[in-house]
Structures are given as structure tokens and as C-alpha cells.
Design an enzyme around this catalytic site. Structure first.
Site, mmCIF file in Angstrom:
data_model
loop_
_atom_site.group_PDB
_atom_site.id
_atom_site.type_symbol
_atom_site.label_atom_id
_atom_site.label_comp_id
_atom_site.label_asym_id
_atom_site.label_seq_id
_atom_site.Cartn_x
_atom_site.Cartn_y
_atom_site.Cartn_z
ATOM 1 N N ALA A 247 0.854 -1.199 0.000
ATOM 2 C CA ALA A 247 0.000 0.000 0.000
ATOM 3 C C ALA A 247 0.886 1.244 0.000
ATOM 4 O O ALA A 247 2.106 1.148 -0.155
ATOM 5 C CB ALA A 247 -0.912 -0.010 1.214
ATOM 6 N N ASN A 248 0.292 2.396 0.165
ATOM 7 C CA ASN A 248 1.055 3.646 0.305
ATOM 8 C C ASN A 248 0.354 4.543 1.320
ATOM 9 O O ASN A 248 -0.695 4.182 1.852
ATOM 10 C CB ASN A 248 1.212 4.333 -1.061
ATOM 11 C CG ASN A 248 -0.133 4.655 -1.675
ATOM 12 O OD1 ASN A 248 -0.891 5.453 -1.137
ATOM 13 N ND2 ASN A 248 -0.444 3.999 -2.798
ATOM 14 N N ARG A 249 0.916 5.715 1.564
ATOM 15 C CA ARG A 249 0.440 6.556 2.672
ATOM 16 C C ARG A 249 -0.701 7.502 2.308
ATOM 17 O O ARG A 249 -1.035 8.394 3.067
ATOM 18 C CB ARG A 249 1.594 7.393 3.233
ATOM 19 C CG ARG A 249 2.682 6.576 3.865
ATOM 20 C CD ARG A 249 3.705 7.479 4.527
ATOM 21 N NE ARG A 249 4.874 6.729 4.902
ATOM 22 C CZ ARG A 249 4.929 5.951 5.985
ATOM 23 N NH1 ARG A 249 3.885 5.866 6.776
ATOM 24 N NH2 ARG A 249 6.029 5.274 6.255
ATOM 25 N N SER A 250 -1.276 7.366 1.140
ATOM 26 C CA SER A 250 -2.349 8.293 0.749
ATOM 27 C C SER A 250 -3.522 8.207 1.737
ATOM 28 O O SER A 250 -3.972 7.114 2.087
ATOM 29 C CB SER A 250 -2.829 7.944 -0.654
ATOM 30 O OG SER A 250 -4.026 8.619 -0.931
ATOM 31 N N ALA A 313 -3.762 7.451 -5.343
ATOM 32 C CA ALA A 313 -2.357 7.028 -5.383
ATOM 33 C C ALA A 313 -2.372 5.537 -5.677
ATOM 34 O O ALA A 313 -2.369 4.692 -4.768
ATOM 35 C CB ALA A 313 -1.695 7.321 -4.047
#
Ligand code: C5P
Length: 439
Positions: A247-250, A313
Site C-alpha cells: 500500500a502507500n500513505r495516501s 495514489a
């Protein structure tokens, strides 16, 4: 240059909440911008601030009671409902919002809000759970549907040591939103404001009196009325096995703010969102997805659209295979994680030979050479505009509430905006896109 609020008459309804003290600062901010402010305090508001303090800051008497004989003879509630250019409700408590949404007129503030045809801006403030309660969210959707403008609430620490959305927007943000609302209510024909005494007096006394019967109704319906808007937001989760994912931090804050602003501007909005921890924007159809491939499928199902904004994102890669059961540690080195590329949703939609939305907007979250990378991206993706922002950890954009954006056009020209709250960025972007669609 004349200030946008110069000589604008604002009726400020102050609701009864701990944030009422900030309404005093709001009076000062509005007056600094040239507005005339007439305060009206609910009974609850008077538990937190005094009519005298509000009157002293406003330089006008403060109104309080429905059955004040002197007041009825002097300036009745119907006159209060007309004799301004706009009404601002700050803080808008859960109770005031409920009264507005149901047409209740049990006190002076509610009566004025029911009797008016002026543009109304509410700045909600309440406990986070009260804000997130379905009843409040229903009332909010009703109010938006009635053409009421909304600013905030912001995220942050609350008086009750809780954290989340519910804090009153800052006075300068509210003043910005009043300016934007009055700007939006200004007819393109250049006749000046319709929200004047004469026209509203006529509408308020006619058989169709009420917010939607207002001569402003067409303008309050918003600059995107009749348009279909598609927004992607949030991160994607790409599963490795049933319990792990990439995942990512969006946070989804910017995309959700854009979707909310599009709905407030009158559009029919579909928001395709990856997993986020923020509430659904009101008045928006939300399609929740996890992976990039599911996001692409949901986006294609949501077409056609006039305007598509790709703020998600999206994970560039996903595990080449997703294991059906949890991968165990067995004491040996872990198997390398093989990755494959995800479909590019923005490029796929921007490149559609048939059914391409008229305006396709991409985002570029970069940590270096922001503008050069954005210029290269616009050509590569085939979109019409890129909203570029610097997401270096020092800037706090990813997951934060503020954003500094650059609008990069196909011809390589750039427009840089000041650092703004993500909600305000959303509103400004939507105004900008509406102008492009109209051009
Ligand atoms: O290539 P990059 O991820 O930097 O491009 C960012 C833009 O492309 C954003 O608008 C994002 O939503 C979109 N995008 C997409 N699908 C991908 C990757 C990015 O729609 N697989």
C-alpha cells in the site's frame, strides 16, 4: 482593487457550541475584508459568548430573541432574513443543522434561516461522533441539496480529547468560503448581485417562497449542475496473501475534498476510492475498491463522465501472485516478492478512442523535480491537465491537511497556488475545471 467582501452585508448566525468563541474572531476577519456583519446569537450561543461582545466587535447590535417586542417593531425576523447579501452560520451545531434540514422554526435563528432566500454558508462544528452520525450526515446531504454551502469541519483535536473531523474551520477559511460563495452567486451577465433586498423580498413573499424558489436557485445549483464527474481517491491495497498487502500513505483527503466540492457545485459525482479512514463525502456515490484492477473496472463502469479527476495514489505494482493462505516463516530466507505492473487507470481512460471524458485531470505526487516530472507525465498519460504536488516527507502533504499545488497544462505552462487547506484546494480546482468545461 476592491476587496471581494467590500460593503457586503453578512448576517452571522452564531450557534451554541464551544467553538462559538471563534465566531468573534470571524467577525473581525470579515470586517477586515470590508464586510458589514450583523450578529445573531442562538440561546445556546449566549452560554459561550455574550451578545455584547459580538455587538462590540461587529459595531452593530446583536439579535437574540424571536419574541422581542422592540425588535419585532424595529427589525423583524423577515427583514433580518432579507436585509443582507449572505447568511453565515458559524458554528453550525448538529442541532442547528437538524433544524435547518427539517424546516423547523422554533427560534429566531431557525426562523430567519427558513424565511431567507439568500445564499447560506454553514461552518459545522461538533463532536466527531455527532458529525459522523448518519443523522447529521443525512441533514448535511439535505442542506447541500437545498443549495447550502459548507466549509469544514476540519480534522483535529477536539475539546473532549477526541481526534477527527468536527473542528470549526478557521475564521480565515470561513471568510474565504464566504467570498467564494458570493463570487459564485454573481451572475455571469454582470447585473450585479441578485441577492439584494428587492428581488429576495419579492421571492420571500411569493407563493413559491423558500430557498429553491429563490431567483438565485439557478446559481446556487452550482457551476457543475447537470455534469457528471468521476473522481478516484485514496491508496490501493495489493494483496500478498490473505493478511498482507502492498500500500502507500495516501489518506484520500484531497480526492475526497474534490468529490465533495464537485457535489457542492451541483455535479452528479461518483467517487471510486481505495481503502481510507475518512468519512464518505456527502452527496456523492462512493464505490469502495481495494486493488488497482478493481479501481479500473469501477472507473470504466462509472463512465460516461464530463470530467474525470484521477487523484488516487494507485500502486504501480502488485505481487505477481497472491497466495491463498498466509505465508509462513519457516526459518529460511523469505521467498523474493515478484511484482508485476498494474494497469495505468489514468492513461487507459485518457487514451480511450470512444467515450473519453471531455476533461481528464491527473495528479503527480513527486518528491523531486516536481514540475519537470509533471510535464513529462502529461504527455505520457495523455491527460489535459496535471495537478502536481511535492510529497517529500518534510512537506507533510501525504496524509496531511494542507497542500501546495501546481497546475501543469499540456503546453507546459504552470500555475502555482499558495499552500491551502485540501478542502479549499478541492473547491478551487472544481471552480477551475468548471470554467474549463464552460470555455
Ligand atoms: O505515474 P504516476 O503514478 O506518478 O501518475 C500519477 C497519476 O496517474 C495520478 O493521477 C494517478 O491517479 C494516476 N495513476 C493511475 N493508475 C496507475 C498509476 C497512476 O490512474 N496505475
Amino acid at each position: 482593487m476592491t476587496r471581494p467582501l467590500q460593503n457586503r452585508r453578512i448576517l452571522l448566525v452564531i450557534g451554541g457550541g464551544i467553538a462559538a468563541y471563534k465566531a468573534l474572531d470571524l467577525i473581525r476577519r470579515l470586517r477586515e475584508r470590508g464586510a458589514q456583519v450583523r450578529p445573531l446569537l442562538t440561546k445556546g450561543a449566549q452560554e459561550f459568548v455574550t451578545p455584547l461582545a459580538a455587538a462590540a466587535l461587529a459595531g452593530e447590535r446583536a439579535h437574540t430573541d424571536l419574541f422581542d417586542r422592540a425588535e419585532e417593531a424595529d427589525i423583524g425576523h423577515i427583514k433580518l432574513a432579507r436585509d443582507a447579501d449572505a447568511i453565515v452560520v458559524a458554528p453550525a451545531t448538529a442541532s442547528l443543522m437538524a433544524r435547518m434540514a427539517t424546516g423547523d422554526s422554533s427560534d429566531l435563528a431557525a426562523t430567519v434561516l427558513l424565511a431567507t432566500t439568500l445564499p447560506i454558508l454553514i461552518a459545522p462544528a461538533m463532536n466527531v461522533r455527532m458529525w459522523q452520525h448518519p443523522a447529521t450526515q443525512r441533514n448535511l446531504a439535505t442542506l447541500r441539496g437545498d443549495g447550502v454551502h459548507v466549509v469544514g469541519p476540519n480534522d483535529g483535536a477536539m475539546a473532549e480529547a477526541e481526534f477527527g473531523p468536527g473542528r470549526l474551520a478557521e475564521p480565515t477559511e470561513i471568510a474565504d468560503a464566504v467570498e467564494a460563495m458570493l463570487e459564485q452567486a454573481r451572475p455571469a451577465s454582470g447585473f450585479g448581485f441578485l441577492a439584494g433586498r428587492d428581488q429576495t423580498a419579492e421571492a420571500a413573499s411569493g407563493p413559491l417562497a423558500g430557498p429553491l424558489a429563490s431567483p438565485l436557485a439557478g446559481f446556487l445549483a452550482g457551476p457543475l449542475a447537470g455534469r457528471r464527474v468521476l473522481v478516484t481517491s485514496g491508496p490501493t491495497h495489493e494483496p500478498i496473501d490473505p493478511v498482507r498487502y502492498l500500500a502507500n500513505r495516501s489518506s484520500g483527503r484531497q480526492g475526497h475534498a474534490i468529490a465533495a466540492a464537485a457535489a457542492a457545485a451541483g455535479a452528479t459525482v461518483t467517487l471510486v476510492s481505495g481503502p481510507v479512514a475518512i468519512p464518505d463525502p456527502p452527496g456523492v456515490q462512493v464505490v469502495a475498491v481495494e486493488t488497482a484492477r478493481a479501481m479500473l473496472a469501477a472507473v470504466e463502469a462509472a463512465l460516461p463522465a464530463d470530467l474525470a479527476i484521477f487523484a488516487a495514489a494507485v500502486g504501480d505494482w502488485r505481487p505477481a501472485e497472491t497466495r491463498g493462505s498466509k505465508i509462513k516463516k519457516d526459518g529460511t530466507a523469505p521467498a523474493p516478492l515478484a511484482l508485476v505492473e498494474n494497469p495505468d487507470i489514468l492513461a487507459t481512460i485518457a487514451g480511450r478512442p470512444v467515450g473519453r471524458p471531455r476533461l481528464v485531470v491527473g495528479f503527480a505526487a513527486e518528491t523531486d523535480r516536481v514540475l519537470d516530472n509533471a510535464r513529462a507525465k502529461i504527455a505520457r498519460k495523455g491527460c489535459d491537465l496535471i495537478v502536481a504536488n511535492d510529497v517529500s516527507p518534510a512537506g507533510g502533504v501525504m496524509g496531511g491537511t494542507a497542500n501546495t499545488v501546481h497546475l501543469v497544462r499540456r503546453d507546459g505552462t504552470v500555475e502555482t497556488w499558495p499552500t491551502l487547506d485540501k478542502d479549499e484546494v478541492g473547491r478551487r480546482l472544481i471552480r477551475h475545471f468548471a470554467d474549463l468545461l464552460d470555455a
